[in-house]
Design a protein around this motif. Sequence first.
Motif, mmCIF file in Angstrom:
data_model
loop_
_atom_site.group_PDB
_atom_site.id
_atom_site.type_symbol
_atom_site.label_atom_id
_atom_site.label_comp_id
_atom_site.label_asym_id
_atom_site.label_seq_id
_atom_site.Cartn_x
_atom_site.Cartn_y
_atom_site.Cartn_z
ATOM 1 N N ARG A 15 -1.291 20.847 73.989
ATOM 2 C CA ARG A 15 -1.640 19.846 72.986
ATOM 3 C C ARG A 15 -1.691 20.456 71.581
ATOM 4 O O ARG A 15 -2.674 20.354 70.857
ATOM 5 N N MET A 16 -0.584 21.073 71.194
ATOM 6 C CA MET A 16 -0.490 21.657 69.859
ATOM 7 C C MET A 16 -0.432 20.521 68.834
ATOM 8 O O MET A 16 0.326 19.569 69.002
ATOM 9 N N ALA A 17 -1.232 20.612 67.791
ATOM 10 C CA ALA A 17 -1.366 19.528 66.815
ATOM 11 C C ALA A 17 -0.263 19.564 65.771
ATOM 12 O O ALA A 17 -0.012 20.603 65.159
ATOM 13 N N PRO A 18 0.395 18.419 65.550
ATOM 14 C CA PRO A 18 1.404 18.339 64.497
ATOM 15 C C PRO A 18 0.764 18.178 63.116
ATOM 16 O O PRO A 18 -0.425 17.858 63.014
ATOM 17 N N GLY A 19 1.568 18.398 62.108
ATOM 18 C CA GLY A 19 1.133 18.120 60.746
ATOM 19 C C GLY A 19 0.796 19.326 59.904
ATOM 20 O O GLY A 19 0.575 19.202 58.713
ATOM 21 N N HIS A 20 0.790 20.505 60.491
ATOM 22 C CA HIS A 20 0.381 21.696 59.752
ATOM 23 C C HIS A 20 1.543 22.652 59.481
ATOM 24 O O HIS A 20 1.390 23.608 58.730
ATOM 25 N N TYR A 21 2.677 22.405 60.096
ATOM 26 C CA TYR A 21 3.835 23.307 59.984
ATOM 27 C C TYR A 21 4.503 23.175 58.614
ATOM 28 O O TYR A 21 4.648 22.077 58.087
ATOM 29 N N GLN A 22 4.927 24.292 58.075
ATOM 30 C CA GLN A 22 5.734 24.336 56.860
ATOM 31 C C GLN A 22 7.059 24.995 57.229
ATOM 32 O O GLN A 22 7.074 25.977 57.978
ATOM 33 N N PRO A 23 8.188 24.485 56.718
ATOM 34 C CA PRO A 23 9.497 25.061 57.066
ATOM 35 C C PRO A 23 9.534 26.577 56.854
ATOM 36 O O PRO A 23 9.001 27.089 55.885
ATOM 37 N N ILE B 87 15.212 18.146 67.709
ATOM 38 C CA ILE B 87 14.487 16.886 67.494
ATOM 39 C C ILE B 87 14.674 15.951 68.679
ATOM 40 O O ILE B 87 13.699 15.374 69.178
ATOM 41 N N ARG B 88 15.913 15.802 69.157
ATOM 42 C CA ARG B 88 16.152 14.841 70.243
ATOM 43 C C ARG B 88 15.412 15.247 71.518
ATOM 44 O O ARG B 88 14.784 14.412 72.164
ATOM 45 N N ALA B 89 15.461 16.518 71.883
ATOM 46 C CA ALA B 89 14.729 16.960 73.073
ATOM 47 C C ALA B 89 13.230 16.740 72.888
ATOM 48 O O ALA B 89 12.545 16.283 73.811
ATOM 49 N N SER B 90 12.733 17.009 71.695
ATOM 50 C CA SER B 90 11.307 16.837 71.427
ATOM 51 C C SER B 90 10.895 15.372 71.466
ATOM 52 O O SER B 90 9.778 15.044 71.884
ATOM 53 N N GLN B 91 11.788 14.472 71.044
ATOM 54 C CA GLN B 91 11.511 13.040 71.167
ATOM 55 C C GLN B 91 11.378 12.658 72.636
ATOM 56 O O GLN B 91 10.430 11.972 73.026
ATOM 57 N N ILE B 92 12.324 13.087 73.437
ATOM 58 C CA ILE B 92 12.322 12.760 74.861
ATOM 59 C C ILE B 92 11.065 13.299 75.537
ATOM 60 O O ILE B 92 10.446 12.625 76.361
ATOM 61 N N ASN B 93 10.674 14.517 75.178
ATOM 62 C CA ASN B 93 9.526 15.185 75.801
ATOM 63 C C ASN B 93 8.191 14.819 75.154
ATOM 64 O O ASN B 93 7.148 15.319 75.585
ATOM 65 N N HIS B 94 8.219 13.989 74.132
ATOM 66 C CA HIS B 94 7.003 13.549 73.439
ATOM 67 C C HIS B 94 6.205 14.708 72.863
ATOM 68 O O HIS B 94 4.974 14.699 72.880
ATOM 69 N N CYS B 95 6.909 15.708 72.338
ATOM 70 C CA CYS B 95 6.231 16.866 71.752
ATOM 71 C C CYS B 95 6.080 16.648 70.241
ATOM 72 O O CYS B 95 6.994 16.925 69.460
ATOM 73 N N ALA B 96 4.919 16.150 69.856
ATOM 74 C CA ALA B 96 4.656 15.845 68.454
ATOM 75 C C ALA B 96 4.715 17.094 67.575
ATOM 76 O O ALA B 96 5.211 17.048 66.448
ATOM 77 N N PHE B 97 4.206 18.213 68.084
ATOM 78 C CA PHE B 97 4.231 19.452 67.306
ATOM 79 C C PHE B 97 5.673 19.849 66.981
ATOM 80 O O PHE B 97 5.997 20.158 65.837
#
Length: 168
Positions: free
Chosen positions: A156-164, A54-64
Amino acid sequence: MTMSDTTTDVAYAPERPARLPWAQLAPDVYKAMIRLDAASRKGLEPKLYELVKIRASQINHCAFCLDMHTKDALAAGESVERIVQLGAWEESAHFYTPKELAAIELTEAVTVLTAGFVPDDVYDRAAAHFEEAELAQLIAAITVINAWNRFGVTCRMAPGHYQPGQHP
């Protein structure tokens, strides 16, 4: 956020389409990344692993990846409060163990590399909390999420569709 997760009387911005289905176009690379990701998580506590992702993804602005790893963290039993506070971890250090703080700090140093290297004091703090093999796994996990982030942001992978439990 999908419309099923929200009230229907709010007009949200349209989802931006992906630029490139890289996993379909480079399946051998994608499969190798999946194997690398699985190998990098071995021996790491699941909650710590997700905090790093999560922290790396926050820094890199990777919404997906933020979508994916916050959902996986919640599924692993992580608290909403600790996930929310992660973006301001230095101000909310009391939410994390010293070991987690060392991992988060190392994640930032490896992800940003502003000085062109990981500072000795950051590395030494991490080394004080992790056995050498576990530290190597942590560095691998940080490196892998940074690679995933670069695919996610660039394509530009879209967030919101992933399920654990799903693969990216």
